[in-house]
Design an enzyme around this catalytic site. Sequence first.
Site, PDB file in Angstrom:
ATOM      1  N   CYS A 130       0.831  -1.209   0.000  1.00 58.57           N
ATOM      2  CA  CYS A 130       0.000   0.000   0.000  1.00 58.57           C
ATOM      3  C   CYS A 130       0.865   1.258   0.000  1.00 58.57           C
ATOM      4  CB  CYS A 130      -0.914  -0.021   1.234  1.00 58.57           C
ATOM      5  SG  CYS A 130      -1.920   1.458   1.383  1.00 58.57           S
ATOM      6  N   CYS A 133      -0.470   4.088   2.199  1.00 59.70           N
ATOM      7  CA  CYS A 133      -0.293   3.904   3.653  1.00 59.70           C
ATOM      8  C   CYS A 133       1.167   4.082   4.060  1.00 59.70           C
ATOM      9  CB  CYS A 133      -0.729   2.509   4.090  1.00 59.70           C
ATOM     10  SG  CYS A 133      -2.205   1.878   3.309  1.00 59.70           S
ATOM     11  N   ASP A 134       2.084   3.543   3.274  1.00 54.95           N
ATOM     12  CA  ASP A 134       3.481   3.430   3.721  1.00 54.95           C
ATOM     13  C   ASP A 134       4.466   4.320   2.969  1.00 54.95           C
ATOM     14  OD1 ASP A 134       2.571   1.440   5.447  1.00 54.95           O
ATOM     15  OD2 ASP A 134       2.893  -0.135   3.971  1.00 54.95           O
TER      16      ASP A 134
END
Length: 303
Positions: A130, A133-134
Amino acid sequence: MYDILIVGGGTAGLTAALYARRAGRSVLVLEGGGFGGQITASPLVENYPGIPSISGMAFADALTGQALDLGADAELERVAAARRTGDGFVLTAGGRSFSGRALVLATGAKHRKLGLSGEERLVGNGVSYCAACDGAFFAGEDVAVAGGGDSALQAALFLSKRCGRVYLVHRREEFRGEPCHVAALKKRENITLCLSRQVTALEGADSLTGVELTAAGGVRERLPVTGLFVAVGQEPDNRVFAELAELDAAGYVRAGEDCRTSTPGVFAAGDCRTKELRQLTTAAADGAQAAAAACGWLDQAGL
Ligand code: NAP
């Protein structure tokens, strides 16, 4: 006893919940991960009608709030077992049982893994599924993205604004994703296309230090990256429901555009069902259709 049990709190499941609530039906949504589903991993959604641009997370938050405000019940529990009873269905999740007269399966699909040695061990230490997200953890660093669909193209575009160099590794010469994404990434100077190549090995004991690529002809090379974003598609996980609804060879729930499965009272919506186009719009459309079909089925049964 709920009127409708919905398995999955992604776009399809939450849309089914809001349609069912507006039809006056009691609804429980069971979600094993986080509410919002796959779209939360999308940095930017620009193809949802009427919303020119929104982050996947903001879209998911708004939809979750909308369903809950309409009175849908929700539990953050993964369904471990499902069975049919005399008057409906019972789902077991988190050691508890939940009963409902109709069942909507909206289980979506999971990130496909590359299946490389060390992949699981390095998740959170260089390997991610992701970018939204990261990506921030890799600011200024060189990273690779694996895949050639919209998820990979969007991940590369997103990361190119934060990271040093972004290597986009795809196993063919042609991309599966939208041409507008391909055109955009070709304009980014810090994106390098590594076509007809596959990531074949991961380096690093505690954290990722590089990846090995193998070209179609067998030639190998090393990319010194600290991050690898895997975006090679999804696969369904409907094994728990295999006794309740027919699955195809790939594990998708067999259901047509009316979202009806071969089992009366069981409906399938979104990416988990057999379908041509798996998009946010089609997931939302399925949610509405599945709820309407479930409500109609309950009405006909006099329930
Ligand atoms: P996808 O379209 O299925 O693409 C998966 C990509 O990964 C393909 O390019 C495939 O290569 C490659 N691949 C699969 N297995 C591989 C392996 N083992 N090793 C290396 N490469 C592998 O998946 P997606 O990009 O996640 O998109 C899924 C759906 O969601 C699509 O319909 C997409 O359009 C949609 N989506 C929409 C948005 C949006 O609306 N904003 C964002 C993201 C995704 P081949 O091409 O060679 O098969």
